[in-house]
Scaffold this motif. Structure first.
Motif, PDB file in Angstrom:
ATOM      1  N   ARG A  64      22.973   7.642  13.095  1.00 11.62           N
ATOM      2  CA  ARG A  64      21.874   7.809  14.052  1.00 11.62           C
ATOM      3  C   ARG A  64      20.813   6.719  13.920  1.00 11.62           C
ATOM      4  NH1 ARG A  64      23.102  13.532  13.384  1.00 11.62           N
ATOM      5  NH2 ARG A  64      21.847  13.666  11.498  1.00 11.62           N
ATOM      6  N   MET A  65      20.826   5.992  12.815  1.00 13.96           N
ATOM      7  CA  MET A  65      19.860   4.911  12.589  1.00 13.96           C
ATOM      8  C   MET A  65      20.358   3.565  13.121  1.00 13.96           C
ATOM      9  SD  MET A  65      18.832   5.820   8.639  1.00 13.96           S
ATOM     10  CE  MET A  65      17.647   4.489   8.494  1.00 13.96           C
ATOM     11  N   LEU A  66      21.636   3.476  13.458  1.00 11.11           N
ATOM     12  CA  LEU A  66      22.214   2.186  13.821  1.00 11.11           C
ATOM     13  C   LEU A  66      21.793   1.756  15.225  1.00 11.11           C
ATOM     14  CD1 LEU A  66      25.867   2.566  12.473  1.00 11.11           C
ATOM     15  CD2 LEU A  66      23.873   1.593  11.317  1.00 11.11           C
ATOM     16  N   LYS A  67      21.258   0.549  15.316  1.00 10.93           N
ATOM     17  CA  LYS A  67      20.909  -0.062  16.599  1.00 10.93           C
ATOM     18  C   LYS A  67      21.294  -1.535  16.526  1.00 10.93           C
ATOM     19  CE  LYS A  67      16.888   2.930  17.333  1.00 10.93           C
ATOM     20  NZ  LYS A  67      15.404   2.970  17.481  1.00 10.93           N
ATOM     21  N   LYS A  68      21.889  -2.035  17.594  1.00  8.13           N
ATOM     22  CA  LYS A  68      22.278  -3.443  17.600  1.00  8.13           C
ATOM     23  C   LYS A  68      21.043  -4.321  17.430  1.00  8.13           C
ATOM     24  CE  LYS A  68      26.636  -3.284  20.112  1.00  8.13           C
ATOM     25  NZ  LYS A  68      27.436  -3.820  21.229  1.00  8.13           N
ATOM     26  N   GLY A  69      21.118  -5.241  16.492  1.00  9.92           N
ATOM     27  CA  GLY A  69      20.000  -6.150  16.252  1.00  9.92           C
ATOM     28  C   GLY A  69      18.892  -5.545  15.432  1.00  9.92           C
ATOM     29  N   GLN A  73      17.334  -1.202   6.846  1.00 11.98           N
ATOM     30  CA  GLN A  73      17.159  -2.053   5.676  1.00 11.98           C
ATOM     31  C   GLN A  73      17.303  -1.225   4.394  1.00 11.98           C
ATOM     32  OE1 GLN A  73      16.797  -5.483   6.142  1.00 11.98           O
ATOM     33  NE2 GLN A  73      17.279  -4.788   8.232  1.00 11.98           N
ATOM     34  N   TYR A  74      17.208  -1.906   3.273  1.00 14.51           N
ATOM     35  CA  TYR A  74      17.418  -1.270   1.967  1.00 14.51           C
ATOM     36  C   TYR A  74      16.539  -0.034   1.787  1.00 14.51           C
ATOM     37  CZ  TYR A  74      17.756  -0.853  -3.151  1.00 14.51           C
ATOM     38  OH  TYR A  74      17.950  -0.394  -4.431  1.00 14.51           O
ATOM     39  N   ARG A  75      15.236  -0.190   2.035  1.00 18.02           N
ATOM     40  CA  ARG A  75      14.306   0.925   1.831  1.00 18.02           C
ATOM     41  C   ARG A  75      14.573   2.069   2.814  1.00 18.02           C
ATOM     42  NH1 ARG A  75      10.484   0.013  -1.824  1.00 18.02           N
ATOM     43  NH2 ARG A  75      10.056  -2.140  -2.461  1.00 18.02           N
ATOM     44  N   ASP A  76      15.010   1.727   4.025  1.00 12.92           N
ATOM     45  CA  ASP A  76      15.351   2.765   5.001  1.00 12.92           C
ATOM     46  C   ASP A  76      16.505   3.624   4.487  1.00 12.92           C
ATOM     47  OD1 ASP A  76      13.474   1.650   6.790  1.00 12.92           O
ATOM     48  OD2 ASP A  76      14.980   0.249   7.550  1.00 12.92           O
ATOM     49  N   LEU A  77      17.502   2.966   3.929  1.00  8.52           N
ATOM     50  CA  LEU A  77      18.684   3.680   3.444  1.00  8.52           C
ATOM     51  C   LEU A  77      18.359   4.561   2.249  1.00  8.52           C
ATOM     52  CD1 LEU A  77      21.291   0.796   3.776  1.00  8.52           C
ATOM     53  CD2 LEU A  77      21.148   2.842   5.197  1.00  8.52           C
ATOM     54  N   LEU A  78      17.461   4.089   1.387  1.00  7.92           N
ATOM     55  CA  LEU A  78      17.106   4.866   0.198  1.00  7.92           C
ATOM     56  C   LEU A  78      16.360   6.153   0.543  1.00  7.92           C
ATOM     57  CD1 LEU A  78      15.980   2.188  -2.429  1.00  7.92           C
ATOM     58  CD2 LEU A  78      18.162   3.403  -2.272  1.00  7.92           C
ATOM     59  N   GLU A  79      15.805   6.217   1.740  1.00 10.20           N
ATOM     60  CA  GLU A  79      15.094   7.432   2.163  1.00 10.20           C
ATOM     61  C   GLU A  79      16.054   8.551   2.567  1.00 10.20           C
ATOM     62  OE1 GLU A  79      12.378   6.377   5.234  1.00 10.20           O
ATOM     63  OE2 GLU A  79      11.103   5.162   3.911  1.00 10.20           O
ATOM     64  N   ILE A  80      17.337   8.218   2.714  1.00 10.53           N
ATOM     65  CA  ILE A  80      18.334   9.210   3.088  1.00 10.53           C
ATOM     66  C   ILE A  80      18.816   9.936   1.842  1.00 10.53           C
ATOM     67  CG2 ILE A  80      20.632   9.552   4.075  1.00 10.53           C
ATOM     68  CD1 ILE A  80      20.126   7.080   5.784  1.00 10.53           C
TER      69      ILE A  80
END
Length: 234
Positions: A64-69, A73-80
């Motif tokens: 649900r976070m994937l958007k073209k372009g 980022q790293y910190r975004d992923l760590l929040e999951i």
């Protein structure tokens, strides 16, 4: 993702509890990576989840976070919940490889997220002016991108002419994840006939056996487009 909205039906299911035919890595071997939805590709990369959260729940949230372009980022992923430094680095490495060696920007693909998106396809637009009924199929990959559109039959539609064999043969060759069916009503009437509904239900049943989803069946006329899915028939 296949269809017009995210499907969370596999969320909450552990990999070991998933039918082997539905496991992402096994599907890649059998059908190719193009047949997988976004969350399935992510699940294949991650491999497993955590004690408290399975891989499908995690992969749905990342998808649900994937958007073209504008990839996470790293910190975004760590929040999951369920993503630590190791899994975040694996995902970022995959994103970067795809950026470097992915399809060039001049390659144009049609991604179908709503019935109106179908009108970007020339074959579908042409149905508005046809004097006879034409039945078309549009095969889609796991990202809901158009693989190919094909005319299956011309003339009066009935369930004996529009045979599942003709609909699914090319879809299997395409390694399609889903199919959208379309036909025109030269009269201009956008309402589905009893025959249209019967054909749709027959194809849905065949698709369940084949493992290829009938995403929608749309009716085209000079007066617009009508989705049987949005009308509640699918």
């Amino acid at each position: 993702m296949i269809g017009y909205r995210s499907d969370d039906t596999m969320a909450g299911r552990k990999m070991r509890d998933t039918d082997i035919r539905d496991r992402p890595r096994e599907k890649i071997v059998k059908k190719g990576a193009i047949s997988l939805e976004d969350f399935e590709l992510i699940a294949a990369i991650l491999g497993n989840g955590t004690t408290n959260r399975d891989v499908f729940q995690i992969s749905h949230e990342i998808a649900r976070m994937l958007k073209k372009g504008d990839l996470p980022q790293y910190r975004d992923l760590l929040e999951i919940k369920g993503i630590g430094p190791s899994k975040a680095c694996i995902l970022l490495a995959c994103f970067e490889i795809a950026r470097r060696y992915g399809a060039p920007p001049e390659v144009i693909t049609h991604r179908i997220t709503s019935p109106e998106d179908l009108l970007e396809i020339q074959d579908i637009r042409d149905l508005k002016t046809k004097k006879q009924e034409h039945f078309l199929t549009i095969t889609l990959n796991g990202a809901s991108e158009v693989i190919k559109s094909r005319t299956i039959t011309m003339g009066l539609l009935n369930h004996s002419i529009v045979h599942p064999r003709e609909v699914f043969t090319d879809a299997v060759t395409d390694r399609a994840a889903g199919i959208i069916c379309a036909h025109n009503h030269p009269s201009g009437n956008l309402e589905p006939s009893s025959q249209d509904i019967q054909i749709t239900r027959q194809l849905i049943s065949a698709g369940e056996i084949m493992g290829i989803k009938i995403i929608d069946h749309v009716i085209i006329s000079k007066n617009g487009i009508n989705s049987l899915k949005e009308s509640g028939y699918i």
